[in-house]
Design a protein around this motif. Sequence first.
Motif, PDB file in Angstrom:
ATOM      1  N   PHE A   1     -61.533 -34.508 -44.929  1.00  0.00           N
ATOM      2  CA  PHE A   1     -62.491 -35.169 -45.813  1.00  0.00           C
ATOM      3  C   PHE A   1     -63.228 -36.273 -45.076  1.00  0.00           C
ATOM      4  N   ASP A   2     -64.560 -36.295 -45.243  1.00  0.00           N
ATOM      5  CA  ASP A   2     -65.390 -37.328 -44.634  1.00  0.00           C
ATOM      6  C   ASP A   2     -65.836 -38.299 -45.726  1.00  0.00           C
ATOM      7  N   GLU A   3     -65.402 -39.543 -45.632  1.00  0.00           N
ATOM      8  CA  GLU A   3     -65.680 -40.516 -46.681  1.00  0.00           C
ATOM      9  C   GLU A   3     -67.145 -40.911 -46.746  1.00  0.00           C
ATOM     10  N   ALA A   4     -67.827 -40.885 -45.604  1.00  0.00           N
ATOM     11  CA  ALA A   4     -69.229 -41.299 -45.590  1.00  0.00           C
ATOM     12  C   ALA A   4     -70.111 -40.342 -46.389  1.00  0.00           C
ATOM     13  N   SER A   5     -69.782 -39.052 -46.324  1.00  0.00           N
ATOM     14  CA  SER A   5     -70.613 -38.048 -47.000  1.00  0.00           C
ATOM     15  C   SER A   5     -69.965 -37.477 -48.251  1.00  0.00           C
ATOM     16  N   ASN A   6     -68.715 -37.853 -48.502  1.00  0.00           N
ATOM     17  CA  ASN A   6     -67.948 -37.260 -49.619  1.00  0.00           C
ATOM     18  C   ASN A   6     -67.926 -35.737 -49.526  1.00  0.00           C
ATOM     19  N   ARG A   7     -67.688 -35.242 -48.325  1.00  0.00           N
ATOM     20  CA  ARG A   7     -67.666 -33.788 -48.123  1.00  0.00           C
ATOM     21  C   ARG A   7     -66.442 -33.393 -47.297  1.00  0.00           C
ATOM     22  N   TRP A   8     -66.014 -32.154 -47.505  1.00  0.00           N
ATOM     23  CA  TRP A   8     -64.918 -31.589 -46.730  1.00  0.00           C
ATOM     24  C   TRP A   8     -65.470 -30.755 -45.576  1.00  0.00           C
ATOM     25  N   THR A   9     -64.871 -30.913 -44.412  1.00  0.00           N
ATOM     26  CA  THR A   9     -65.165 -30.052 -43.269  1.00  0.00           C
ATOM     27  C   THR A   9     -64.003 -29.082 -43.121  1.00  0.00           C
ATOM     28  N   VAL A  10     -64.312 -27.802 -43.227  1.00  0.00           N
ATOM     29  CA  VAL A  10     -63.287 -26.759 -43.226  1.00  0.00           C
ATOM     30  C   VAL A  10     -63.422 -25.927 -41.958  1.00  0.00           C
ATOM     31  N   THR A  11     -62.316 -25.784 -41.240  1.00  0.00           N
ATOM     32  CA  THR A  11     -62.295 -25.041 -39.976  1.00  0.00           C
ATOM     33  C   THR A  11     -61.436 -23.794 -40.134  1.00  0.00           C
ATOM     34  N   THR A  12     -61.869 -22.687 -39.507  1.00  0.00           N
ATOM     35  CA  THR A  12     -61.127 -21.433 -39.602  1.00  0.00           C
ATOM     36  C   THR A  12     -60.574 -21.019 -38.251  1.00  0.00           C
ATOM     37  N   ASP A  13     -59.721 -20.006 -38.276  1.00  0.00           N
ATOM     38  CA  ASP A  13     -59.134 -19.517 -37.027  1.00  0.00           C
ATOM     39  C   ASP A  13     -60.131 -18.734 -36.191  1.00  0.00           C
ATOM     40  N   ARG A  14     -61.331 -18.536 -36.711  1.00  0.00           N
ATOM     41  CA  ARG A  14     -62.395 -17.914 -35.920  1.00  0.00           C
ATOM     42  C   ARG A  14     -63.200 -18.952 -35.149  1.00  0.00           C
ATOM     43  N   GLY A  15     -62.824 -20.216 -35.325  1.00  0.00           N
ATOM     44  CA  GLY A  15     -63.520 -21.285 -34.622  1.00  0.00           C
ATOM     45  C   GLY A  15     -64.765 -21.777 -35.330  1.00  0.00           C
ATOM     46  N   GLU A  16     -65.015 -21.283 -36.534  1.00  0.00           N
ATOM     47  CA  GLU A  16     -66.214 -21.714 -37.255  1.00  0.00           C
ATOM     48  C   GLU A  16     -65.881 -22.903 -38.143  1.00  0.00           C
ATOM     49  N   THR A  17     -66.910 -23.678 -38.454  1.00  0.00           N
ATOM     50  CA  THR A  17     -66.767 -24.865 -39.281  1.00  0.00           C
ATOM     51  C   THR A  17     -67.832 -24.858 -40.357  1.00  0.00           C
ATOM     52  N   VAL A  18     -67.428 -25.118 -41.609  1.00  0.00           N
ATOM     53  CA  VAL A  18     -68.376 -25.235 -42.703  1.00  0.00           C
ATOM     54  C   VAL A  18     -68.068 -26.524 -43.453  1.00  0.00           C
ATOM     55  N   THR A  19     -69.035 -26.996 -44.240  1.00  0.00           N
ATOM     56  CA  THR A  19     -68.804 -28.185 -45.049  1.00  0.00           C
ATOM     57  C   THR A  19     -69.013 -27.842 -46.521  1.00  0.00           C
ATOM     58  N   ALA A  20     -68.372 -28.618 -47.370  1.00  0.00           N
ATOM     59  CA  ALA A  20     -68.490 -28.393 -48.806  1.00  0.00           C
ATOM     60  C   ALA A  20     -68.178 -29.682 -49.551  1.00  0.00           C
ATOM     61  N   ARG A  21     -68.839 -29.863 -50.715  1.00  0.00           N
ATOM     62  CA  ARG A  21     -68.537 -31.013 -51.561  1.00  0.00           C
ATOM     63  C   ARG A  21     -67.099 -30.926 -52.070  1.00  0.00           C
ATOM     64  N   TYR A  22     -66.715 -29.710 -52.482  1.00  0.00           N
ATOM     65  CA  TYR A  22     -65.382 -29.514 -53.067  1.00  0.00           C
ATOM     66  C   TYR A  22     -64.612 -28.465 -52.279  1.00  0.00           C
ATOM     67  N   CYS A  23     -63.308 -28.661 -52.227  1.00  0.00           N
ATOM     68  CA  CYS A  23     -62.423 -27.694 -51.589  1.00  0.00           C
ATOM     69  C   CYS A  23     -61.369 -27.297 -52.619  1.00  0.00           C
ATOM     70  N   VAL A  24     -61.270 -26.002 -52.917  1.00  0.00           N
ATOM     71  CA  VAL A  24     -60.336 -25.502 -53.918  1.00  0.00           C
ATOM     72  C   VAL A  24     -59.280 -24.644 -53.238  1.00  0.00           C
ATOM     73  N   MET A  25     -58.049 -25.082 -53.320  1.00  0.00           N
ATOM     74  CA  MET A  25     -56.947 -24.350 -52.714  1.00  0.00           C
ATOM     75  C   MET A  25     -56.391 -23.330 -53.716  1.00  0.00           C
ATOM     76  N   ALA A  26     -56.838 -22.094 -53.585  1.00  0.00           N
ATOM     77  CA  ALA A  26     -56.361 -20.990 -54.427  1.00  0.00           C
ATOM     78  C   ALA A  26     -55.418 -20.138 -53.592  1.00  0.00           C
ATOM     79  N   THR A  27     -54.477 -20.824 -52.929  1.00  0.00           N
ATOM     80  CA  THR A  27     -53.638 -20.198 -51.912  1.00  0.00           C
ATOM     81  C   THR A  27     -52.407 -19.499 -52.466  1.00  0.00           C
ATOM     82  N   GLY A  28     -52.133 -19.682 -53.754  1.00  0.00           N
ATOM     83  CA  GLY A  28     -50.986 -18.989 -54.341  1.00  0.00           C
ATOM     84  C   GLY A  28     -49.687 -19.731 -54.136  1.00  0.00           C
ATOM     85  N   VAL A  29     -48.748 -19.503 -55.050  1.00  0.00           N
ATOM     86  CA  VAL A  29     -47.464 -20.197 -54.978  1.00  0.00           C
ATOM     87  C   VAL A  29     -46.400 -19.380 -54.252  1.00  0.00           C
TER      88      VAL A  29
END
Length: 536
Positions: A112-140
């Motif tokens: 989470f970046d406090e200056a922009s109120n955004r999440w930076t999300v990184t994947t195992d493919r080496g790509e990076t995206v940003t989003a206002r909200y991050c929803v963990m629908a990862t399952g229990v």
Amino acid sequence: MGQSYDAVIVGAGFSGLYMLHRLRQQGLTARVFEAGTGVGGTWYWNRYPGARVDIESQEYSYSFSPELDAEWVWSERYASQPELLKYLNHVADRFGLRDGIQFETRVTAAHFDEASNRWTVTTDRGETVTARYCVMATGVLSVPNEPAFPGQDSFQGPSWHTGRWPHEGVDFAGQRVAVIGTGSSAIQSIPQIAAQADHVTIFQRTPNFSVPAHNGPPDPAVVADWAANREQYRREARETGFGIRMVDGRETLAWDEDEATRRAVYEARWQVGGFALLGAYGDLTSDLDANATAVAFVADKIRGIVKDPATAEKLVPKTFPIGAKRLCVDTGYYDTFNRDNVSLVDLNDEPLVEIVPTGVRTSAATYEADAIVYAIGFDAMTGALGKIDIRGRGGAVLKDAWAAGPRTYLGLMVAGFPNLFIVTGPGSPSVLCNMAVAIEQHVEWISDCIAWMGQRQLGAIEATEAAQDEWVAHVNEVAEPTIFPHANSWYLGANVPGKPRVFMPYIGGFPVYRDKCNEVAAAGYQGFALTSDARL
């Protein structure tokens, strides 16, 4: 920096699919990252023999679309894994969701970046995206509990974990198979494996309670009744403590009726099958003595099915109340122990020492095996989140914040981690509820919250420490007088070595929980800290 979205969703199971659909309905952009090659979540990964849902099919399905509900016809009372996967693929196609999902991509970090109120999300493919909200629908139940037996790498034959079953299946014909574990996946798979294999040796540490599914094609009368009363029955399910209409909990207490009447009530519910037994009396989950009457009934059932008295006695749970661990629902599990090609090893009598090249060695003997099945469950509730490097305000690491056990507000958000939502997280009813009901309620609450934030040009929302502390205390307070702390279950993380033992789900009942969530929202998200953002 890569693509920017309103929301990133992690996981494409029941939760992730509905979350994507809801956010798109609100006109928001969202991207789902899914580690598998297709949708399905739990029902994508768990392909072991006999895998099926333990709640009746029509109740374990989405209710948000009456059209979807009406057009899908289930072929079995308890849907199998292939049919559930087919259903979820149908949902993805029917609502045009596939183009919003990136498969074969595992999220490795979310910062989470406090200056922009955004999440930076990184994947195992080496790509990076940003989003206002991050929803963990990862399952229990999405991260397998890894086997860690001495010598396991020396085994010369193949081995599998029930949570990572080969998509092409496994042929056990002519093989000697060792099955380690007797939890839900073992109870479902053992009858199937025994029907194929030359011999099956089952290594049991703790026996579990299991009740018959009485599975088969759905009764046409039940199907017609459901179709005629669908809306009412869905509503009734949402008003039950476990979100399951078929449980049909009675308010009558066990001691209000004599023993003969109790046994008749239990017998009637045994014949219905599934979780119906747990609804026999209103105090089975709160009174150990009342619970003991149900324990005695099921123990007698086990002894009546399994012909060898010594084996039957080993299969009778004696250390915890029925329902304190998730009740297993089976097709022919206890009957399987009457087969000549099935044997049971009680690891309390002869502890497992090591895996050897030719099989399994206990303190008493070496059991030859051509293949090993590890049916040892999952790192439940928190396992998937622990695999991701999640960092919130001030660089706080979620794994560190949860070092002594998970802490959330309503199972939805975590103090110090703004705009991070969890679907059916610890502190929510989740696994103590019909997951389909729990997931829909969570997804709708989250999407409504995001819409509310947008309407008010708010940049961030997070749980306050005070609200979180109060909720965690309440979750524990509600659980303490029940039967649930009386078992070393995965509800407490007791199946994972080194995991803090904290009762994770909320046992106060789904309607109570839902009403609390609605009350919080109606009060302007009471217990949450809100940050404005003039750039919105």
